[in-house]
Design a protein around this motif. Structure first.
Motif, PDB file in Angstrom:
ATOM      1  N   LEU A 118       1.007  -1.441   0.142  1.00 52.48           N
ATOM      2  CA  LEU A 118      -0.111   0.137  -0.110  1.00 52.48           C
ATOM      3  C   LEU A 118       0.815   1.451  -0.501  1.00 52.48           C
ATOM      4  CD1 LEU A 118      -3.345  -0.653   2.995  1.00 52.48           C
ATOM      5  CD2 LEU A 118      -2.958  -1.431  -0.203  1.00 52.48           C
ATOM      6  N   GLN A 119       1.766   1.253   0.355  1.00 55.59           N
ATOM      7  CA  GLN A 119       2.500   2.024   1.004  1.00 55.59           C
ATOM      8  C   GLN A 119       2.809   2.804  -0.224  1.00 55.59           C
ATOM      9  OE1 GLN A 119       4.794   0.922   5.149  1.00 55.59           O
ATOM     10  NE2 GLN A 119       5.797   2.683   4.004  1.00 55.59           N
ATOM     11  N   LYS A 120       3.582   1.556  -1.463  1.00 52.43           N
ATOM     12  CA  LYS A 120       4.691   2.240  -2.377  1.00 52.43           C
ATOM     13  C   LYS A 120       3.046   2.405  -3.736  1.00 52.43           C
ATOM     14  CE  LYS A 120       8.043  -1.705  -1.929  1.00 52.43           C
ATOM     15  NZ  LYS A 120       7.918  -2.961  -2.082  1.00 52.43           N
ATOM     16  N   ASN A 133       2.460   6.004  -2.845  1.00 48.03           N
ATOM     17  CA  ASN A 133       3.305   6.809  -2.263  1.00 48.03           C
ATOM     18  C   ASN A 133       3.246   7.094  -1.286  1.00 48.03           C
ATOM     19  OD1 ASN A 133       4.759   6.402  -4.645  1.00 48.03           O
ATOM     20  ND2 ASN A 133       3.911   7.754  -5.319  1.00 48.03           N
ATOM     21  N   SER A 134       2.572   6.977  -0.377  1.00 44.01           N
ATOM     22  CA  SER A 134       2.170   7.191   1.562  1.00 44.01           C
ATOM     23  C   SER A 134       3.681   6.398   2.127  1.00 44.01           C
ATOM     24  CB  SER A 134       1.126   6.968   1.814  1.00 44.01           C
ATOM     25  OG  SER A 134       1.435   7.083   3.111  1.00 44.01           O
ATOM     26  N   LYS A 135       4.344   7.142   2.945  1.00 40.08           N
ATOM     27  CA  LYS A 135       5.555   7.210   4.404  1.00 40.08           C
ATOM     28  C   LYS A 135       4.521   6.135   5.018  1.00 40.08           C
ATOM     29  CE  LYS A 135       8.075   9.774   5.901  1.00 40.08           C
ATOM     30  NZ  LYS A 135       8.980  10.660   6.915  1.00 40.08           N
ATOM     31  N   ASN A 136       3.528   6.033   5.145  1.00 42.20           N
ATOM     32  CA  ASN A 136       2.479   5.310   5.797  1.00 42.20           C
ATOM     33  C   ASN A 136       1.568   4.765   5.724  1.00 42.20           C
ATOM     34  OD1 ASN A 136       4.782   4.890   8.871  1.00 42.20           O
ATOM     35  ND2 ASN A 136       4.129   7.627   8.391  1.00 42.20           N
ATOM     36  N   ALA A 137       1.603   3.381   5.762  1.00 43.29           N
ATOM     37  CA  ALA A 137      -0.688   2.828   5.716  1.00 43.29           C
ATOM     38  C   ALA A 137      -0.116   1.877   6.611  1.00 43.29           C
ATOM     39  CB  ALA A 137      -0.109   2.523   4.267  1.00 43.29           C
ATOM     40  N   ILE A 138      -1.379   2.081   7.926  1.00 39.80           N
ATOM     41  CA  ILE A 138      -2.022   0.791   8.706  1.00 39.80           C
ATOM     42  C   ILE A 138      -2.998   0.574   8.337  1.00 39.80           C
ATOM     43  CG2 ILE A 138      -2.695   1.088  11.090  1.00 39.80           C
ATOM     44  CD1 ILE A 138      -0.790   4.482   9.519  1.00 39.80           C
ATOM     45  N   THR A 139      -3.162  -0.546   8.260  1.00 45.00           N
ATOM     46  CA  THR A 139      -4.591  -0.695   7.885  1.00 45.00           C
ATOM     47  C   THR A 139      -5.428  -1.305   9.159  1.00 45.00           C
ATOM     48  OG1 THR A 139      -3.598  -3.277   8.526  1.00 45.00           O
ATOM     49  CG2 THR A 139      -3.797  -2.958   6.105  1.00 45.00           C
ATOM     50  N   CYS A 140      -6.421  -1.686   9.171  1.00 45.92           N
ATOM     51  CA  CYS A 140      -7.609  -1.947  10.568  1.00 45.92           C
ATOM     52  C   CYS A 140      -9.369  -2.660  10.055  1.00 45.92           C
ATOM     53  CB  CYS A 140      -8.753  -0.466  10.223  1.00 45.92           C
ATOM     54  SG  CYS A 140      -8.560   0.652   9.755  1.00 45.92           S
ATOM     55  N   GLY A 151     -10.115  -1.555   5.856  1.00 45.00           N
ATOM     56  CA  GLY A 151      -9.791  -0.767   6.173  1.00 45.00           C
ATOM     57  C   GLY A 151      -7.858  -0.191   5.975  1.00 45.00           C
ATOM     58  N   ALA A 152      -7.928   1.060   4.973  1.00 44.41           N
ATOM     59  CA  ALA A 152      -6.507   1.403   5.712  1.00 44.41           C
ATOM     60  C   ALA A 152      -6.041   2.512   6.097  1.00 44.41           C
ATOM     61  CB  ALA A 152      -5.154   1.172   4.453  1.00 44.41           C
ATOM     62  N   ILE A 153      -5.256   3.375   6.617  1.00 43.48           N
ATOM     63  CA  ILE A 153      -5.099   4.660   7.229  1.00 43.48           C
ATOM     64  C   ILE A 153      -3.777   5.154   6.626  1.00 43.48           C
ATOM     65  CG2 ILE A 153      -4.923   6.442   8.844  1.00 43.48           C
ATOM     66  CD1 ILE A 153      -5.960   4.390  10.267  1.00 43.48           C
ATOM     67  N   PHE A 154      -3.534   6.667   5.605  1.00 40.18           N
ATOM     68  CA  PHE A 154      -2.441   6.700   5.202  1.00 40.18           C
ATOM     69  C   PHE A 154      -2.189   8.299   5.951  1.00 40.18           C
ATOM     70  CE2 PHE A 154      -4.642   3.821   2.381  1.00 40.18           C
ATOM     71  CZ  PHE A 154      -3.851   3.194   1.941  1.00 40.18           C
ATOM     72  N   THR A 155      -1.104   7.710   5.715  1.00 37.49           N
ATOM     73  CA  THR A 155       0.118   9.616   6.132  1.00 37.49           C
ATOM     74  C   THR A 155       1.096   9.469   6.531  1.00 37.49           C
ATOM     75  OG1 THR A 155      -0.500  11.485   8.226  1.00 37.49           O
ATOM     76  CG2 THR A 155      -0.382   8.618   9.195  1.00 37.49           C
ATOM     77  N   ASN A 156       1.656  10.617   6.320  1.00 37.58           N
ATOM     78  CA  ASN A 156       3.145  11.175   5.225  1.00 37.58           C
ATOM     79  C   ASN A 156       3.791  11.361   7.370  1.00 37.58           C
ATOM     80  OD1 ASN A 156       3.027  10.548   2.747  1.00 37.58           O
ATOM     81  ND2 ASN A 156       2.228  13.116   2.975  1.00 37.58           N
ATOM     82  N   LYS A 178      -0.419  13.247  -8.098  1.00 35.18           N
ATOM     83  CA  LYS A 178      -0.212  13.147  -7.469  1.00 35.18           C
ATOM     84  C   LYS A 178      -1.098  11.840  -6.442  1.00 35.18           C
ATOM     85  CE  LYS A 178       1.725  17.224  -4.564  1.00 35.18           C
ATOM     86  NZ  LYS A 178       1.659  18.493  -4.118  1.00 35.18           N
ATOM     87  N   ASN A 179      -1.162  10.670  -6.149  1.00 41.97           N
ATOM     88  CA  ASN A 179      -1.538   9.409  -5.404  1.00 41.97           C
ATOM     89  C   ASN A 179      -3.093   9.819  -4.157  1.00 41.97           C
ATOM     90  OD1 ASN A 179      -0.530   8.079  -8.003  1.00 41.97           O
ATOM     91  ND2 ASN A 179       0.380   6.724  -5.999  1.00 41.97           N
ATOM     92  N   VAL A 180      -3.702   9.302  -4.317  1.00 41.16           N
ATOM     93  CA  VAL A 180      -4.671   9.679  -3.109  1.00 41.16           C
ATOM     94  C   VAL A 180      -3.669   8.739  -2.023  1.00 41.16           C
ATOM     95  CG1 VAL A 180      -6.451   8.479  -2.120  1.00 41.16           C
ATOM     96  CG2 VAL A 180      -7.130  10.276  -4.023  1.00 41.16           C
ATOM     97  N   GLY A 181      -3.176   9.345  -0.553  1.00 42.25           N
ATOM     98  CA  GLY A 181      -2.938   9.064   0.269  1.00 42.25           C
ATOM     99  C   GLY A 181      -1.591   9.292   0.738  1.00 42.25           C
ATOM    100  N   SER A 182      -1.465   9.907  -0.327  1.00 45.31           N
ATOM    101  CA  SER A 182      -0.272  11.418  -0.159  1.00 45.31           C
ATOM    102  C   SER A 182      -0.255  12.147  -0.007  1.00 45.31           C
ATOM    103  CB  SER A 182       1.017  10.506  -1.499  1.00 45.31           C
ATOM    104  OG  SER A 182       0.790  10.854  -2.077  1.00 45.31           O
ATOM    105  N   ILE A 183      -1.668  12.728  -0.264  1.00 42.39           N
ATOM    106  CA  ILE A 183      -1.765  14.703  -0.616  1.00 42.39           C
ATOM    107  C   ILE A 183      -2.379  15.071   0.830  1.00 42.39           C
ATOM    108  CG2 ILE A 183      -2.576  16.395  -1.825  1.00 42.39           C
ATOM    109  CD1 ILE A 183      -2.958  13.873  -3.710  1.00 42.39           C
TER     110      ILE A 183
END
Length: 381
Positions: free
Chosen positions: A52-54, A57-64, A208-213, A182-187
């Protein structure tokens, strides 16, 4: 969009055709989980999070566990509480407003743009002023990428950050999309998504998942999803939740993500085909396609018309399914109509709830079936 022959019935979404393509890989993936027996937080979860990170292009991807939990966890990480205003579009699914309400915050309804279905930046700007008049602390805005198309994120982020408001992008329907390349998840400050089966990338259950830089936010999010975990499982440093993606679902999603980019291309081809076939219809308004700015995943292909019931009945009589997203604006729902709205109300949201309907949209719809749908919608043209 497929050119092959496709037998009736026409499906609103088609998970069967997709499953047939990756059935062997899915069975192997599930068998591997059964063999190692780590059903909760097994190795596939970490692998999928890395994928998911790749992908984003988000620094962090955390699933839930699901998309609603994703929003709730993100709001908890941002310390949303009583007295805070969380700005939400009135035209959306209930999860968008449910999460801030459950945390004791005040959902503050904002109108959407008629053309994009997404949050109207000017309505949001006015709502910030209105929230302060209500004695609320403007804290978070949740732009929802409705039907797969990203909201006008740059404008929303600029307005929000100028008022010290965090941006939580609800990408439950837009995972795989991009905004200004820019990819959704990295903005946004935080982005959430859902892997509900009907979503563009869906599992065979909930996820589900949560993304943040922001690495600090990522650590808090990871803690919250595991009961507020600290250094070990019996060290609880904050209020948390039990919200983990099952290992089997992660294993399935690893395989589905591999074919997802090609599916997005096919969904866009279908959207263009629909638009070309319906663009001159006298009482149907087609969605706006602007791939130079917004590249959509087309979670739904949604039309606007003042003759919705007639079109839906005609489709039904010809064996074609349709759906209405969403028949009642959130600001008018019995559970939420006590919460404040931007001054002047959510006029576009109310209007769209009476006009919008969606027709079949998936990567496996045959061209002849898409043509049939267009022809039926054109019968009263």
């Amino acid at each position: 969009m497929s050119n092959n022959e496709y037998s009736d019935p026409i499906n609103f979404i088609d998970l069967v055709s997709q499953q047939n393509i990756i059935k062997d890989q899915i069975e192997i993936a599930i068998k591997n989980v059964l063999n190692h027996g780590q059903y909760i937080m097994g190795p596939e979860v970490k692998i999928f999070e890395s994928d998911l990170q790749k992908f984003t292009n988000s620094k962090n991807a955390i699933t839930c566990a699901n998309g609603t939990d994703a929003i709730t966890i993100a709001l908890m990480a941002l310390d949303v509480k009583e007295g805070d205003a969380v700005f939400v579009p009135s035209f959306s699914y209930v999860a968008t407003v449910e999460s801030p309400a459950l945390l004791g915050a005040t959902p503050f309804f904002v109108d959407v743009e008629r053309g994009s279905f997404n949050i109207d930046p000017e309505s949001f700007k006015n709502a910030i002023i209105d929230a302060k008049k209500h004695g609320l602390n403007p804290k978070v805005v949740i732009p929802v990428d409705l039907f797969g198309k990203p909201a006008n994120l740059n404008h929303i982020i600029e307005i929000a950050h100028n008022s010290n408001i965090k941006v939580l992008e609800d990408a439950a329907q837009s995972f795989g999309a991009n905004y200004k390349n820019k990819n959704v998840g990295s903005i946004a400050d935080i982005t959430t998504t859902s892997f509900f089966p009907a979503k563009p990338l869906g599992c065979y259950g909930d996820g589900g998942a949560i993304f943040t830089n922001d690495d600090d936010l990522a650590r808090i999010i990871s803690s919250i999803r595991l009961h507020g975990k600290g250094s070990n499982k019996y060290d609880h440093i904050r209020l948390g939740m039990n919200s983990r993606l099952d290992t089997i679902q992660a294993a399935i999603l690893i395989e589905k993500l591999k074919i997802f980019p090609n599916e997005i291309i096919k969904r866009n081809e279908l959207a263009i085909f629909y638009n070309n076939g319906l663009e001159n219809h006298t009482n149907i308004e087609t969605p706006i396609i602007d791939n130079d700015l917004f590249f959509s995943t087309w979670a739904q292909y949604s039309l606007k018309t003042n003759k919705r019931d007639e079109h839906i009945l005609r489709l039904k009589n010809n064996g074609i399914p349709s759906a209405i997203y969403y028949p009642v604006a959130l600001s008018s729902q019995p559970a939420y109509n006590k919460y404040p709205s931007v001054e002047g109300g959510c006029v576009n949201s109310e209007t769209l709830s009476n006009e919008v309907f969606s027709i079949p949209m998936h990567a496996y719809l045959a061209q002849k079936d898409a043509k049939k749908i267009i022809e039926i919608l054109q019968l009263d043209h």
